[in-house]
Design a protein around this motif. Sequence first.
Motif, PDB file in Angstrom:
ATOM      1  N   ASN A 187      -7.377  -8.635  -2.026  1.00  0.00           N
ATOM      2  CA  ASN A 187      -7.420  -9.335  -0.745  1.00  0.00           C
ATOM      3  C   ASN A 187      -6.007  -9.654  -0.243  1.00  0.00           C
ATOM      4  OD1 ASN A 187      -8.721 -10.358   1.458  1.00  0.00           O
ATOM      5  ND2 ASN A 187      -8.917 -12.432   0.605  1.00  0.00           N
ATOM      6  N   PHE A 188      -5.121  -8.688  -0.457  1.00  0.00           N
ATOM      7  CA  PHE A 188      -3.727  -8.826  -0.021  1.00  0.00           C
ATOM      8  C   PHE A 188      -3.523  -7.890   1.164  1.00  0.00           C
ATOM      9  CE2 PHE A 188       0.883  -7.766  -0.406  1.00  0.00           C
ATOM     10  CZ  PHE A 188       1.412  -9.045  -0.422  1.00  0.00           C
ATOM     11  N   SER A 189      -3.606  -8.472   2.328  1.00  0.00           N
ATOM     12  CA  SER A 189      -3.492  -7.665   3.543  1.00  0.00           C
ATOM     13  C   SER A 189      -2.020  -7.699   3.982  1.00  0.00           C
ATOM     14  CB  SER A 189      -4.404  -8.294   4.597  1.00  0.00           C
ATOM     15  OG  SER A 189      -4.233  -7.657   5.809  1.00  0.00           O
ATOM     16  N   PRO A 190      -1.265  -6.642   3.649  1.00  0.00           N
ATOM     17  CA  PRO A 190       0.186  -6.742   3.836  1.00  0.00           C
ATOM     18  C   PRO A 190       0.613  -6.597   5.296  1.00  0.00           C
ATOM     19  CG  PRO A 190      -0.383  -4.592   2.937  1.00  0.00           C
ATOM     20  CD  PRO A 190      -1.674  -5.340   3.085  1.00  0.00           C
ATOM     21  N   ASP A 191       1.715  -7.250   5.641  1.00  0.00           N
ATOM     22  CA  ASP A 191       2.323  -6.990   6.945  1.00  0.00           C
ATOM     23  C   ASP A 191       2.994  -5.616   6.910  1.00  0.00           C
ATOM     24  OD1 ASP A 191       1.937  -9.646   8.209  1.00  0.00           O
ATOM     25  OD2 ASP A 191       3.112 -10.289   6.469  1.00  0.00           O
ATOM     26  N   ILE A 192       3.605  -5.340   5.749  1.00  0.00           N
ATOM     27  CA  ILE A 192       4.367  -4.098   5.611  1.00  0.00           C
ATOM     28  C   ILE A 192       3.943  -3.375   4.337  1.00  0.00           C
ATOM     29  CG2 ILE A 192       6.673  -3.124   5.185  1.00  0.00           C
ATOM     30  CD1 ILE A 192       6.532  -4.249   7.977  1.00  0.00           C
ATOM     31  N   ILE A 193       3.650  -2.091   4.485  1.00  0.00           N
ATOM     32  CA  ILE A 193       3.569  -1.240   3.290  1.00  0.00           C
ATOM     33  C   ILE A 193       4.850  -0.430   3.270  1.00  0.00           C
ATOM     34  CG2 ILE A 193       2.429   0.706   2.174  1.00  0.00           C
ATOM     35  CD1 ILE A 193      -0.217  -0.334   3.100  1.00  0.00           C
ATOM     36  N   HIS A 194       5.615  -0.621   2.216  1.00  0.00           N
ATOM     37  CA  HIS A 194       6.909   0.058   2.104  1.00  0.00           C
ATOM     38  C   HIS A 194       6.805   1.104   1.001  1.00  0.00           C
ATOM     39  CE1 HIS A 194      11.570  -0.422   1.943  1.00  0.00           C
ATOM     40  NE2 HIS A 194      11.201   0.813   1.707  1.00  0.00           N
ATOM     41  N   SER A 195       6.703   2.370   1.406  1.00  0.00           N
ATOM     42  CA  SER A 195       6.542   3.446   0.431  1.00  0.00           C
ATOM     43  C   SER A 195       7.831   4.236   0.285  1.00  0.00           C
ATOM     44  CB  SER A 195       5.412   4.378   0.866  1.00  0.00           C
ATOM     45  OG  SER A 195       4.211   3.640   0.945  1.00  0.00           O
ATOM     46  N   ASN A 196       7.969   4.862  -0.879  1.00  0.00           N
ATOM     47  CA  ASN A 196       9.224   5.539  -1.188  1.00  0.00           C
ATOM     48  C   ASN A 196       8.988   6.975  -1.633  1.00  0.00           C
ATOM     49  OD1 ASN A 196      11.447   3.232  -1.322  1.00  0.00           O
ATOM     50  ND2 ASN A 196       9.514   2.411  -2.104  1.00  0.00           N
ATOM     51  N   ASP A 197       9.706   7.889  -0.970  1.00  0.00           N
ATOM     52  CA  ASP A 197       9.716   9.308  -1.360  1.00  0.00           C
ATOM     53  C   ASP A 197       8.334   9.966  -1.304  1.00  0.00           C
ATOM     54  OD1 ASP A 197      12.427   9.502  -1.514  1.00  0.00           O
ATOM     55  OD2 ASP A 197      12.557   9.419  -3.698  1.00  0.00           O
ATOM     56  N   TRP A 198       8.298  11.261  -1.639  1.00  0.00           N
ATOM     57  CA  TRP A 198       7.048  12.015  -1.446  1.00  0.00           C
ATOM     58  C   TRP A 198       5.923  11.486  -2.325  1.00  0.00           C
ATOM     59  CZ3 TRP A 198       4.378  14.434  -5.280  1.00  0.00           C
ATOM     60  CH2 TRP A 198       5.051  14.782  -6.447  1.00  0.00           C
ATOM     61  N   GLN A 199       6.273  10.943  -3.482  1.00  0.00           N
ATOM     62  CA  GLN A 199       5.227  10.516  -4.416  1.00  0.00           C
ATOM     63  C   GLN A 199       4.356   9.411  -3.830  1.00  0.00           C
ATOM     64  OE1 GLN A 199       8.447  10.887  -5.134  1.00  0.00           O
ATOM     65  NE2 GLN A 199       8.767  11.753  -7.159  1.00  0.00           N
ATOM     66  N   ALA A 200       4.948   8.576  -2.972  1.00  0.00           N
ATOM     67  CA  ALA A 200       4.160   7.489  -2.371  1.00  0.00           C
ATOM     68  C   ALA A 200       3.881   7.731  -0.886  1.00  0.00           C
ATOM     69  CB  ALA A 200       4.889   6.157  -2.565  1.00  0.00           C
ATOM     70  N   SER A 201       4.294   8.888  -0.378  1.00  0.00           N
ATOM     71  CA  SER A 201       4.064   9.194   1.048  1.00  0.00           C
ATOM     72  C   SER A 201       2.588   9.081   1.417  1.00  0.00           C
ATOM     73  CB  SER A 201       4.488  10.633   1.362  1.00  0.00           C
ATOM     74  OG  SER A 201       5.868  10.713   1.524  1.00  0.00           O
ATOM     75  N   LEU A 202       1.741   9.516   0.474  1.00  0.00           N
ATOM     76  CA  LEU A 202       0.308   9.530   0.784  1.00  0.00           C
ATOM     77  C   LEU A 202      -0.254   8.138   1.023  1.00  0.00           C
ATOM     78  CD1 LEU A 202      -0.951  12.349  -1.600  1.00  0.00           C
ATOM     79  CD2 LEU A 202      -1.382  12.254   0.869  1.00  0.00           C
ATOM     80  N   VAL A 203       0.395   7.118   0.511  1.00  0.00           N
ATOM     81  CA  VAL A 203      -0.088   5.758   0.795  1.00  0.00           C
ATOM     82  C   VAL A 203      -0.059   5.544   2.308  1.00  0.00           C
ATOM     83  CG1 VAL A 203       0.268   3.287   0.422  1.00  0.00           C
ATOM     84  CG2 VAL A 203       0.801   4.902  -1.426  1.00  0.00           C
ATOM     85  N   ASN A 204       1.068   5.915   2.915  1.00  0.00           N
ATOM     86  CA  ASN A 204       1.198   5.722   4.362  1.00  0.00           C
ATOM     87  C   ASN A 204       0.291   6.670   5.145  1.00  0.00           C
ATOM     88  OD1 ASN A 204       3.139   4.071   3.372  1.00  0.00           O
ATOM     89  ND2 ASN A 204       4.812   4.823   4.641  1.00  0.00           N
ATOM     90  N   ILE A 205       0.110   7.870   4.600  1.00  0.00           N
ATOM     91  CA  ILE A 205      -0.753   8.850   5.270  1.00  0.00           C
ATOM     92  C   ILE A 205      -2.206   8.361   5.238  1.00  0.00           C
ATOM     93  CG2 ILE A 205      -1.611  11.226   5.203  1.00  0.00           C
ATOM     94  CD1 ILE A 205       1.116  12.011   3.877  1.00  0.00           C
ATOM     95  N   TYR A 206      -2.667   7.956   4.070  1.00  0.00           N
ATOM     96  CA  TYR A 206      -4.050   7.459   3.953  1.00  0.00           C
ATOM     97  C   TYR A 206      -4.256   6.195   4.792  1.00  0.00           C
ATOM     98  CZ  TYR A 206      -4.894  10.670   0.011  1.00  0.00           C
ATOM     99  OH  TYR A 206      -5.051  11.775  -0.773  1.00  0.00           O
ATOM    100  N   LEU A 207      -3.224   5.374   4.842  1.00  0.00           N
ATOM    101  CA  LEU A 207      -3.355   4.155   5.648  1.00  0.00           C
ATOM    102  C   LEU A 207      -3.739   4.527   7.081  1.00  0.00           C
ATOM    103  CD1 LEU A 207      -2.841   1.013   5.910  1.00  0.00           C
ATOM    104  CD2 LEU A 207      -0.568   1.641   6.751  1.00  0.00           C
ATOM    105  N   LYS A 208      -3.081   5.543   7.611  1.00  0.00           N
ATOM    106  CA  LYS A 208      -3.330   5.919   9.008  1.00  0.00           C
ATOM    107  C   LYS A 208      -4.616   6.728   9.163  1.00  0.00           C
ATOM    108  CE  LYS A 208      -0.318   3.733  11.047  1.00  0.00           C
ATOM    109  NZ  LYS A 208       1.102   3.744  10.930  1.00  0.00           N
ATOM    110  N   LEU A 209      -4.965   7.511   8.141  1.00  0.00           N
ATOM    111  CA  LEU A 209      -6.106   8.408   8.316  1.00  0.00           C
ATOM    112  C   LEU A 209      -7.414   7.854   7.745  1.00  0.00           C
ATOM    113  CD1 LEU A 209      -4.419  11.875   7.651  1.00  0.00           C
ATOM    114  CD2 LEU A 209      -4.884  10.739   9.838  1.00  0.00           C
ATOM    115  N   HIS A 210      -7.350   7.108   6.668  1.00  0.00           N
ATOM    116  CA  HIS A 210      -8.582   6.616   6.039  1.00  0.00           C
ATOM    117  C   HIS A 210      -8.918   5.188   6.461  1.00  0.00           C
ATOM    118  CE1 HIS A 210      -8.525   9.609   2.397  1.00  0.00           C
ATOM    119  NE2 HIS A 210      -8.604  10.198   3.565  1.00  0.00           N
ATOM    120  N   TYR A 211      -7.926   4.467   6.932  1.00  0.00           N
ATOM    121  CA  TYR A 211      -8.157   3.033   7.172  1.00  0.00           C
ATOM    122  C   TYR A 211      -7.907   2.625   8.609  1.00  0.00           C
ATOM    123  CZ  TYR A 211      -8.375   2.524   2.089  1.00  0.00           C
ATOM    124  OH  TYR A 211      -8.734   2.628   0.771  1.00  0.00           O
ATOM    125  N   LYS A 212      -7.857   3.601   9.515  1.00  0.00           N
ATOM    126  CA  LYS A 212      -7.444   3.201  10.868  1.00  0.00           C
ATOM    127  C   LYS A 212      -8.477   2.308  11.563  1.00  0.00           C
ATOM    128  CE  LYS A 212      -8.586   7.436  13.362  1.00  0.00           C
ATOM    129  NZ  LYS A 212      -8.194   8.784  13.095  1.00  0.00           N
TER     130      LYS A 212
END
Length: 470
Positions: A110-135
């Motif tokens: 239940n941690f709704s972040p203001d910022i998701i800060h991802s680093n490099d290709w290994q964590a890129s998908l976090v930001n991608i999924y955020l936009k595509l799976h959780y929009k």
Amino acid sequence: MKVAFCSSEVFPFAKTGGLADVSGALPFALAKQGCTVKVFMPFYKNIKPQKMYDEYGYTKEGSIEFYFIRNDSYFMRDALYGTPQGDYPDNLERFSFYSKKVLGLLKKLNFSPDIIHSNDWQASLVNIYLKLHYKEDDFFRNTKSVLTLHNLAYQGIFEKEKYPFLEIPKSYFTMHYLEYYGKINLLKGGIVFSDMVNTVSPTYAKQIQTPDYGCGLDGVLRERRESLCGILNAIDYNVWNPRTDAFLYRNYSAGTLQGKAFNKRKFQKELGLKVNKNSLLLGMVSRLAEQKGVDILSKALGHILKKYQIVILGLGDERYHQILKKKANKFKESFSLHLKFDEVLAHRIYGCCDCFLMPSRFEPCGLSQMISYQYGTIPVVHHTGGLIDTVSDAQKGGGGFVFRRYNPQDLISAVERAEELFRKKDMWLRLVKKVTQYNFSWEATADKYIKMYKKMLNSKSEIRILEQKI
Ligand code: ADP
């Protein structure tokens, strides 16, 4: 401000390079300035969270928590990403799993972040999924994402046959999103889908928008230039401090440099080099990858080793291991080679050598030159990327020796210039004392990140523009 920090390596838990140093320090610096930070990384073999946490002696100021994503078949391996023979073939599956779990875990916590800060290709998908799976998901309605590019040479490129595993609609497998010349490119996806993209020095942020340094993504980066900036990395002075460093033979400071001289003698002896305070001792601690300049160094080595001593600690591509091994066999008296990852030896190299070599072909930021300064070890660097932002030549009042053209001869000339000054003991000492005063602390850098976060929270999300494009 609530920040979810996603990184595939975090010091002291797991490290292959500078990403771990940054990920082990920036979250703390953010927390000290009032952010609530949760850090997410995979649970690799040999991680002992509490023990490592205690040994490292983290200061408890600020609010920070670590979460380890566990999947033993993916992460209980000897290395993080692969071996000197190549990357693990299932890296897409491994880091896609990690990224999905991070977002799921944020909801569970239940941690709704203001910022998701991802680093490099290994964590890129976090930001991608955020936009595509959780929009459509209210939980992340106010969450903005940033992707930090620590090195554009590593993009997470995979065969298109793996695409179904990502669970991303096929319509995004186009050149505007995840496709790159018929393959999947996760870093590209991260650049396209993150609200903000930054890299780790101002010069590298400019360079990567050019074909010479963009590693094929310069066009995508130019398209995002309004949302792209460079924030210089820093170093953690709790970890890198000759006054307290437990790995040194003797601690020292700018006022007690005889301690550094003692360390050099002891180190020369231990490495089997000739003990001689008048021999210039050069050090290098590096991933042995094409980026790091091993090709010009190996060509320059014959010349350098006739006059000076070198200790190299590094791990990387097998071909560079072979090249260096050959040289080490030939120059046993003056070359000490260590093909491994070794935290203790790294500290000793910074603390015992006269100069530190960074002949990098390109360098997003580089931490070793800043660490070297702190230990009074003078960097010899190629004029590129973050090295431009942190090292200027001693002849121009700076703290290092810089060569501009990437070739063995110019590297040799820079080392020779260093040695010339080294022989003028008083002037050398003045230079050594000066560089120990330089300050590249995380405080100022964290401040810049927070300013960037605030700017993002006040602006409209880029995804709206993207949605119109689809
Ligand atoms: P990069 O992230 O490209 O590898 P940086 O200069 O940003 O380069 O950071 C490198 C970090 O990794 C430094 O802390 C350096 O001391 C450390 N390092 C690199 N190779 C080794 C090694 N073989 N053993 C121990 N530390 C290493």
